[in-house]
Each structure stands twice: as structure tokens, then as C-alpha cells.
Design an enzyme around this catalytic site. Structure first.
Site, PDB file in Angstrom:
ATOM      1  N   HIS A   1      42.633  54.649  21.085  1.00 51.56           N
ATOM      2  CA  HIS A   1      41.396  55.079  21.450  1.00 51.56           C
ATOM      3  C   HIS A   1      41.258  56.185  22.272  1.00 51.56           C
ATOM      4  O   HIS A   1      42.434  56.679  22.859  1.00 51.56           O
ATOM      5  CB  HIS A   1      40.504  53.925  22.119  1.00 51.56           C
TER       6      HIS A   1
ATOM      7  N   ASP B   1      38.828  57.901  25.023  1.00 50.38           N
ATOM      8  CA  ASP B   1      37.911  57.428  26.486  1.00 50.38           C
ATOM      9  C   ASP B   1      36.466  58.149  25.972  1.00 50.38           C
ATOM     10  O   ASP B   1      36.749  59.803  25.615  1.00 50.38           O
ATOM     11  CB  ASP B   1      38.236  57.608  27.655  1.00 50.38           C
TER      12      ASP B   1
ATOM     13  N   HIS C   1      45.162  57.687  22.862  1.00 52.63           N
ATOM     14  CA  HIS C   1      46.193  56.805  23.735  1.00 52.63           C
ATOM     15  C   HIS C   1      46.063  55.185  23.459  1.00 52.63           C
ATOM     16  O   HIS C   1      45.075  54.916  23.047  1.00 52.63           O
ATOM     17  CB  HIS C   1      46.247  57.294  25.250  1.00 52.63           C
TER      18      HIS C   1
ATOM     19  N   ARG D   1      51.695  44.050  33.420  1.00 51.24           N
ATOM     20  CA  ARG D   1      51.321  45.346  33.855  1.00 51.24           C
ATOM     21  C   ARG D   1      49.834  45.587  34.202  1.00 51.24           C
ATOM     22  O   ARG D   1      48.924  44.647  33.617  1.00 51.24           O
ATOM     23  CB  ARG D   1      51.522  46.357  32.631  1.00 51.24           C
TER      24      ARG D   1
HETATM   25  C1  LIG Z   1      31.900  53.939  30.243  1.00 54.59           C
HETATM   26  C2  LIG Z   1      32.823  53.191  29.332  1.00 54.59           C
HETATM   27  C3  LIG Z   1      33.860  53.670  28.682  1.00 54.59           C
HETATM   28  C4  LIG Z   1      34.340  52.416  27.904  1.00 54.59           C
HETATM   29  C5  LIG Z   1      33.186  51.700  27.713  1.00 54.59           C
HETATM   30  C6  LIG Z   1      32.489  51.698  28.950  1.00 54.59           C
HETATM   31  O1  LIG Z   1      31.150  51.402  29.125  1.00 54.59           O
HETATM   32  C7  LIG Z   1      33.288  50.713  30.212  1.00 54.59           C
HETATM   33  C8  LIG Z   1      34.589  50.237  29.676  1.00 54.59           C
HETATM   34  C9  LIG Z   1      35.098  51.474  28.951  1.00 54.59           C
HETATM   35  C10 LIG Z   1      36.418  50.904  28.114  1.00 54.59           C
HETATM   36  C11 LIG Z   1      37.851  50.861  28.979  1.00 54.59           C
HETATM   37  C12 LIG Z   1      38.697  50.451  27.684  1.00 54.59           C
HETATM   38  C13 LIG Z   1      38.971  51.388  26.617  1.00 54.59           C
HETATM   39  C14 LIG Z   1      37.494  51.591  26.299  1.00 54.59           C
HETATM   40  C15 LIG Z   1      37.365  52.412  24.846  1.00 54.59           C
HETATM   41  C16 LIG Z   1      36.554  50.086  26.106  1.00 54.59           C
HETATM   42  O2  LIG Z   1      36.882  49.420  25.275  1.00 54.59           O
HETATM   43  O3  LIG Z   1      36.003  49.912  27.176  1.00 54.59           O
HETATM   44  C17 LIG Z   1      36.475  52.266  27.154  1.00 54.59           C
HETATM   45  C18 LIG Z   1      35.250  52.804  26.803  1.00 54.59           C
HETATM   46  C19 LIG Z   1      35.119  54.107  26.216  1.00 54.59           C
HETATM   47  O4  LIG Z   1      35.735  54.823  27.012  1.00 54.59           O
HETATM   48  O5  LIG Z   1      34.465  54.211  25.212  1.00 54.59           O
HETATM   49  O1  LIG Z   2      46.286  50.650  30.671  1.00 57.12           O
HETATM   50  C1  LIG Z   2      46.308  51.703  30.370  1.00 57.12           C
HETATM   51  O2  LIG Z   2      47.337  52.585  30.363  1.00 57.12           O
HETATM   52  C2  LIG Z   2      45.394  52.437  29.605  1.00 57.12           C
HETATM   53  C3  LIG Z   2      43.877  51.832  29.926  1.00 57.12           C
HETATM   54  C4  LIG Z   2      42.941  52.698  29.013  1.00 57.12           C
HETATM   55  O3  LIG Z   2      43.318  53.423  28.356  1.00 57.12           O
HETATM   56  C5  LIG Z   2      41.477  52.551  29.471  1.00 57.12           C
HETATM   57  O4  LIG Z   2      41.130  51.742  30.169  1.00 57.12           O
HETATM   58  O5  LIG Z   2      40.668  53.072  28.849  1.00 57.12           O
HETATM   59 FE   LIG Z   3      41.441  54.607  27.569  1.00 57.70          FE
END
Ligand SMILES: C=C1C[C@]23C[C@@]1(O)CC[C@H]2[C@@]12CCC[C@@](C)(C(=O)O1)[C@H]2[C@@H]3C(=O)O
Ligand SMILES: O=C(O)CCC(=O)C(=O)O
Ligand SMILES: [Fe+2]
Length: 370
Positions: free
Chosen positions: A230, A232, A287, A297
Site C-alpha cells: 500500500h 500511505d 511498501h 515485530r
Molecule cells: C490517517 C490514516 C492513514 C491510514 C488510515 C488512517 O485513518 C489511520 C490508519 C492508517 C493506516 C495504517 C496502516 C496502513 C493503512 C493503509 C491502513 O489501513 O491504516 C494506513 C491508512 C492510510 O494511510 O491510508
Molecule cells: O510495519 C511496518 O513496517 C509498516 C507499517 C505501515 O506501513 C503503516 O503503518 O502504514
Molecule cells: Fe504504510
């Protein structure tokens, strides 16, 4: 249109109909967690020249830090930073806080479960709904104060957890502002150019989310996935990882490249909103996190974005007749909603018609797995 980050998913609830797993009791990978992969999902791990490749490690006190960061953003979309000013003590504390949380019994963690259309709380990654298989991880998302959920986890004993989270958020906010100016500076943007940075230029209205990720040791790591590929949805993400490796970035020509944990260093990822702001000059990085058989981890992602009602669009300073704007304006809340609906097509969905052959969104290469 939702105006607060915590409401970004209210129109896109995610219902994940499965029982949470007690990872520690599983001796064999269940079918629902088994990812089948094609060989092309694993492009060659080294560069064609046979040389090892890895993301740049940048000392923030280096006299050329700005140029080094610009180059890393353009070529990798990720880098590690050292000499960043976050005390080792705080990194140790956030690691212990995460460990305490994820080692609670499953039923206790469920008391702080994330609601289907909410952002904060305990649960699987929101992107899970886009994949047919489950990920070998659990997460805890914090927006603003951790108090409400921490109270559900530890009714009489949450003060220490909250103190650590609050100090971490405060320090990360400062570091993120500093990194923003370095990244923007490397694009030739100066303080007066970004109105939403506020009168002091400290990005006082910036929004953020803190994501604690736990990846238990896995009985069949080659067939499991910790966190699927994905990008961010942020301007930038500051990631702390414990001493166990697992984070990988996709690099054109090199495939999935591991970002090795360096004691005390932090990983910085370019997110989709910086991709938009820089008009694609700094592409967001694809990533993922892989798991291993032996070690647990833990990672902590500080997801940093603009005030939720500010429209992000390509910076006018980067636009001219040969470089037209490639993306339409979008707020962070709106973009998160778009991501919740379209996932890896979110960036293309806010793209204006343009020379598609010149710049391909990294998400268009997303690996099909599951
Ligand atoms: C601000 C945010 C980015 C995120 C969605 C969120 O509302 C909070 C969680 C974030 C996260 C962390 C893990 C990977 C990710 C793709 C997910 O599912 O939740 C990211 C979201 C994002 O960056 O789109
Ligand atoms: O655990 C990791 O190294 C990646 C975590 C991540 O990509 C995320 O929280 O958006
Ligand atoms: Fe991420």
C-alpha cells in the site's frame, strides 16, 4: 463531506466478518491467512547490476541534508533518518507500550475494538477489506487523545500508556514539521509559500494518526503477509520499527527492498498527499511488511497530514506550461474516504487528464496477491 479525520470513513464502513485470532496459539497457518503468490510478485531482490540496494540513511545534521532528502524522495520515496532529536528513551518507551498493549488477552483488546466506520481503536488494517486473505498482524490506531481506548484496555492502570503516547505525539509533530520544510525546501518552496503552515510556520493545524502495528512470529512466514502492499494517504509517515526487519519498499528495477532496522533510526515515507503537492515529483512509496518464523515485530507509524479541511493541490511554484497540474485539489478527509472506496486507485481517481505515459502512479503497479 467529513471535516474531521476521525470521521473520514463514516461513509465507508468496513465490516470484517471473522473471529480475531489468538496468534500465539496457532501452530499451522490457517487457509484464510495463506497468500498464494505468483513468481512475478517477487521481482529480483537486487539491482540488475547485482549490487545490493537500500534506502538512503540521512543524518539530519548533515550540511547537505536538504539535497540528500530531495534526492531520496525523488528516487526512493523513502529514507532513514539519524540525529533526528527523538530521545532513545522515548523510542524504548513506545516499544514497551506497544508490547504491553498487544500482549493483552484477545478479549481485553476487543474492548477497545475499532468501530466499522471509525478510525481509532484496535483491529485489523483497514485495507484488509481489499484483499481475499487476512494479514498476519494486528493494529491499534490513535487519533488525538488515547484516553478513551486506553481506559477500556486498562481500567485502573492507563496513565503510563497515555503519557508515553502523548509525549511521542508531541515529539513526532515537531519532527514532522522539520521534515516538511526539508522536503519542501528541496523542491524550492519557502516558508511563505504554504499558508496552512500557519504564522509561525510550525504546521500548528496539522492532523495526524498514530498506528501501532504488531506482527507476531508466524509458523509459515513465506505464505503469510504482515501488511499488504500500500501507499500511505499522508504527506509523510515517520515509522519506528523494532530490531526485527520486515518493512520492504518497491523500487523500480530492484523489486522489494528491505529497509533494515538501524538502532535509533526512523524511516520516512513519502505519502500520497506529498505526491499530489509535489505534482508527482516526489512519488508516494509502495511498501509492505513481511513476517518471520521466530521474532515478534512491532512498528509505530506516525501518519502526518494537513489540517483536515485544507485543500491539497499541486504547488503553484511547480506548475508552468510544460508542467501542468496533474491532480485536482482534495482535502485529507476526502482523500481518506476515496482511499477507503478505491484503495490503490485513489491517486489516479483524483488525477486530472495529463500525460499518463510521463508519470505513472506507483499504485498502478500494485502487486496482485491473495
Ligand atoms: C490517517 C490514516 C492513514 C491510514 C488510515 C488512517 O485513518 C489511520 C490508519 C492508517 C493506516 C495504517 C496502516 C496502513 C493503512 C493503509 C491502513 O489501513 O491504516 C494506513 C491508512 C492510510 O494511510 O491510508
Ligand atoms: O510495519 C511496518 O513496517 C509498516 C507499517 C505501515 O506501513 C503503516 O503503518 O502504514
Ligand atoms: Fe504504510
Amino acid at each position: 463531506m467529513p471535516s474531521r479525520l476521525s470521521e473520514a470513513f463514516k461513509d465507508h464502513p468496513v465490516y470484517l466478518h471473522h473471529k480475531y485470532l489468538d496468534f500465539s496459539s496457532v501452530k499451522e497457518l490457517p487457509d484464510s491467512y495463506t497468500w498464494t503468490t505468483q513468481p512475478e510478485d517477487y521481482p529480483c531482490p537486487n539491482s540488475p547490476s547485482g549490487q545490493e540496494v537500500t534506502v538512503p540513511v540521512i543524518d539530519l545534521h548533515h550540511p547537505n541534508a536538504l539535497e540528500l532528502i530531495g534526492h531520496a524522495c525523488k528516487t526512493w520515496g523513502a529514507f532513514q533518518v539519524t540525529n533526528h532529536g527523538i530521545p532513545k528513551r522515548l523510542l524504548d518507551s513506545i516499544q514497551s507500550a506497544g508490547k504491553n498493549l498487544f500482549s493483552l488477552p484477545v478479549h481485553q483488546k476487543h474492548k477497545a475494538a475499532r468501530s466499522p466506520n471509525g478510525v481509532p481503536g484496535y483491529g485489523v488494517a483497514r485495507i484488509s477489506s481489499f484483499f481475499p486473505k487476512l494479514m498476519w498482524s494486528e493494529g491499534f490506531t490513535i487519533i488525538g487523545s488515547p484516553l478513551e481506548h486506553a481506559r477500556q484496555l486498562w481500567p485502573n492502570d492507563h496513565a503510563e500508556f497515555c503519557d508515553v503516547i502523548e509525549e511521542y505525539q508531541k515529539e513526532m509533530r515537531k519532527l514532522a514539521g522539520r521534515l516538511m520544510w526539508l522536503m519542501l525546501g528541496s523542491l524550492g518552496i519557502c516558508k511563505g509559500d504554504i499558508k496552512w503552515a500557519g504564522p509561525k510556520g510550525d504546521f500548528a493545524g496539522a492532523c495526524n494518526a498514530l498506528q501501532l502495528n504488531s506482527y507476531p512470529a508466524c509458523p509459515d512466514p513465506d505464505r503469510a503477509m504482515g501488511l499488504a502492499p500500500h501507499t500511505d494517504s499522508t504527506l509523510l509517515t515517520i515509522l519506528f520499527q523494532n530490531s526485527t526487519s520486515g518493512l520492504q519498499v518497491l523500487k523500480e528495477g530492484s523489486g522489494w527492498v528491505t529497509i533494515p532496522p538501524i538502532p535509533g533510526a526512523l524511516v520516512i515515507n513519502v505519502g500520497d498527499l506529498l505526491h499530489i503537492l509535489s505534482n508527482g515529483l516526489y512519488p508516494s512509496v509502495l511498501h509492505r511488511a513481511v513476517v518471520n518464523r521466530t521474532w515478534h515485530r512491532l512498528s509505530v507509524a506516525y501518519l502526518y497530514g494537513p489540517p483536515s479541511n485544507v485543500q491539497i493541490s499541486p504547488l503553484s511554484q511547480l506548475i508552468n506550461s510544460s508542467n501542468p497540474p496533474l491532480y485536482r485539489p482534495v482535502t485529507w478527509s476526502e482523500y481518506l474516504g476515496t482511499k477507503a472506496k478505491h484503495f490503490n486507485k485513489a491517486l489516479s481517481s483524483v488525477r486530472l487528464c495529463g500525460p499518463m505515459n510521463k508519470l505513472q502512479d506507483v499504485n498502478d503497479q500494485i502487486v496482485k496477491m491473495g
